[in-house]
Design a protein around this motif. Structure first.
Motif, short mmCIF file in Angstrom:
data_model
loop_
_atom_site.label_atom_id
_atom_site.label_comp_id
_atom_site.label_asym_id
_atom_site.label_seq_id
_atom_site.Cartn_x
_atom_site.Cartn_y
_atom_site.Cartn_z
N LEU A 107 0.83 -1.21 0.00
CA LEU A 107 0.00 0.00 0.00
C LEU A 107 0.87 1.26 0.00
O LEU A 107 0.62 2.19 -0.78
CB LEU A 107 -0.94 0.00 1.20
CG LEU A 107 -1.82 1.23 1.36
CD1 LEU A 107 -2.74 1.40 0.15
CD2 LEU A 107 -2.63 1.16 2.63
N ALA A 108 1.90 1.28 0.84
CA ALA A 108 2.78 2.46 0.91
C ALA A 108 3.49 2.70 -0.42
O ALA A 108 3.52 3.84 -0.92
CB ALA A 108 3.80 2.28 2.03
N ALA A 113 4.45 5.29 -5.67
CA ALA A 113 4.56 5.15 -7.14
C ALA A 113 3.45 5.93 -7.84
O ALA A 113 3.68 6.51 -8.90
CB ALA A 113 4.50 3.67 -7.53
N GLY A 114 2.27 5.96 -7.25
CA GLY A 114 1.18 6.73 -7.83
C GLY A 114 1.48 8.22 -7.84
O GLY A 114 1.21 8.91 -8.83
N ALA A 141 4.52 9.53 -7.78
CA ALA A 141 5.70 9.80 -8.60
C ALA A 141 5.45 9.59 -10.09
O ALA A 141 5.95 10.37 -10.91
CB ALA A 141 6.86 8.91 -8.15
N VAL A 142 4.71 8.55 -10.45
CA VAL A 142 4.59 8.18 -11.86
C VAL A 142 3.16 8.28 -12.38
O VAL A 142 2.94 8.46 -13.56
CB VAL A 142 5.14 6.74 -12.09
CG1 VAL A 142 5.14 6.37 -13.55
CG2 VAL A 142 6.53 6.58 -11.51
N GLY A 143 2.20 8.12 -11.50
CA GLY A 143 0.81 8.19 -11.92
C GLY A 143 0.10 6.85 -11.75
O GLY A 143 0.55 5.97 -11.03
N VAL A 144 -1.00 6.72 -12.43
CA VAL A 144 -1.87 5.55 -12.28
C VAL A 144 -1.15 4.26 -12.63
O VAL A 144 -1.27 3.26 -11.92
CB VAL A 144 -3.15 5.72 -13.14
CG1 VAL A 144 -3.98 4.45 -13.12
CG2 VAL A 144 -3.95 6.90 -12.66
N HIS A 145 -0.40 4.26 -13.72
CA HIS A 145 0.30 3.03 -14.12
C HIS A 145 1.37 2.65 -13.11
O HIS A 145 1.60 1.45 -12.86
CB HIS A 145 0.91 3.17 -15.52
CG HIS A 145 -0.13 3.29 -16.60
ND1 HIS A 145 -1.01 2.27 -16.88
CD2 HIS A 145 -0.42 4.31 -17.44
CE1 HIS A 145 -1.81 2.65 -17.87
NE2 HIS A 145 -1.47 3.88 -18.22
N GLY A 146 2.01 3.61 -12.51
CA GLY A 146 2.99 3.32 -11.46
C GLY A 146 2.33 2.72 -10.23
O GLY A 146 2.83 1.76 -9.65
N ALA A 147 1.19 3.28 -9.84
CA ALA A 147 0.47 2.76 -8.68
C ALA A 147 -0.02 1.34 -8.93
O ALA A 147 0.13 0.46 -8.08
CB ALA A 147 -0.70 3.68 -8.34
N LEU A 148 -0.60 1.11 -10.09
CA LEU A 148 -1.10 -0.23 -10.41
C LEU A 148 0.05 -1.23 -10.51
O LEU A 148 -0.05 -2.37 -10.05
CB LEU A 148 -1.90 -0.20 -11.71
CG LEU A 148 -2.58 -1.51 -12.11
CD1 LEU A 148 -3.50 -2.02 -11.01
CD2 LEU A 148 -3.36 -1.31 -13.40
N SER A 149 1.17 -0.81 -11.07
CA SER A 149 2.33 -1.68 -11.17
C SER A 149 2.85 -2.07 -9.79
O SER A 149 3.15 -3.25 -9.54
CB SER A 149 3.45 -1.00 -11.97
OG SER A 149 3.04 -0.75 -13.29
#
Length: 122
Positions: A21-22, A27-28, A30-38
């Motif tokens: 979760l953290a 990642a969300g 820093a990078v956005g939705v794709h970073g968070a999902l990754s």
């Protein structure tokens, strides 16, 4: 369902989910939705493999040291096989994966699982 797992395994799974979760939030941001999902997928690969491994390890009641060792090796083999399959599925299916977020979260949560032996059963 998770109550059948030992306390150390449940504790480590909780730690894995907290870290996932953290890192998903980081990642969300820093990078956005794709970073968070990754990042979320990377943590879930490790957590899912850990849950299955814990269930496999808890199945048999070994009566000898050899039986315990065989059960542990079986659980670890299934965990590694599941990790390989899940990593391949994510990398093959998700074209916009952010590799650093995905693999970084996966590796960190996999390392966290290795400290289960330190957690007390009481």
């Amino acid at each position: 369902m998770l109550r059948t797992l030992s306390k150390p395994i449940r504790t480590v799974l909780r730690w894995q989910l907290i870290v996932t979760l953290a890192l998903t939030l980081v990642a969300g941001a820093a990078v956005g939705v794709h970073g968070a999902l990754s990042a979320a997928l990377g943590g879930l690969v490790s957590a899912c493999a850990g849950v299955v491994s814990g269930f496999v390890a808890s199945l048999g009641k070994a009566e000898s040291a050899a039986g315990v060792l065989i059960g542990a090796l079986r659980a670890e083999g299934i965990k590694i096989g599941l990790i390989v399959i899940l990593l391949w599925l994510v990398l093959a299916a998700y074209k916009d994966v952010v590799a650093l977020a995905f693999l970084g979260t996966f590796m960190l949560t996999a390392l966290i699982f290795s400290v289960a032996f330190v957690v007390r059963d009481r």
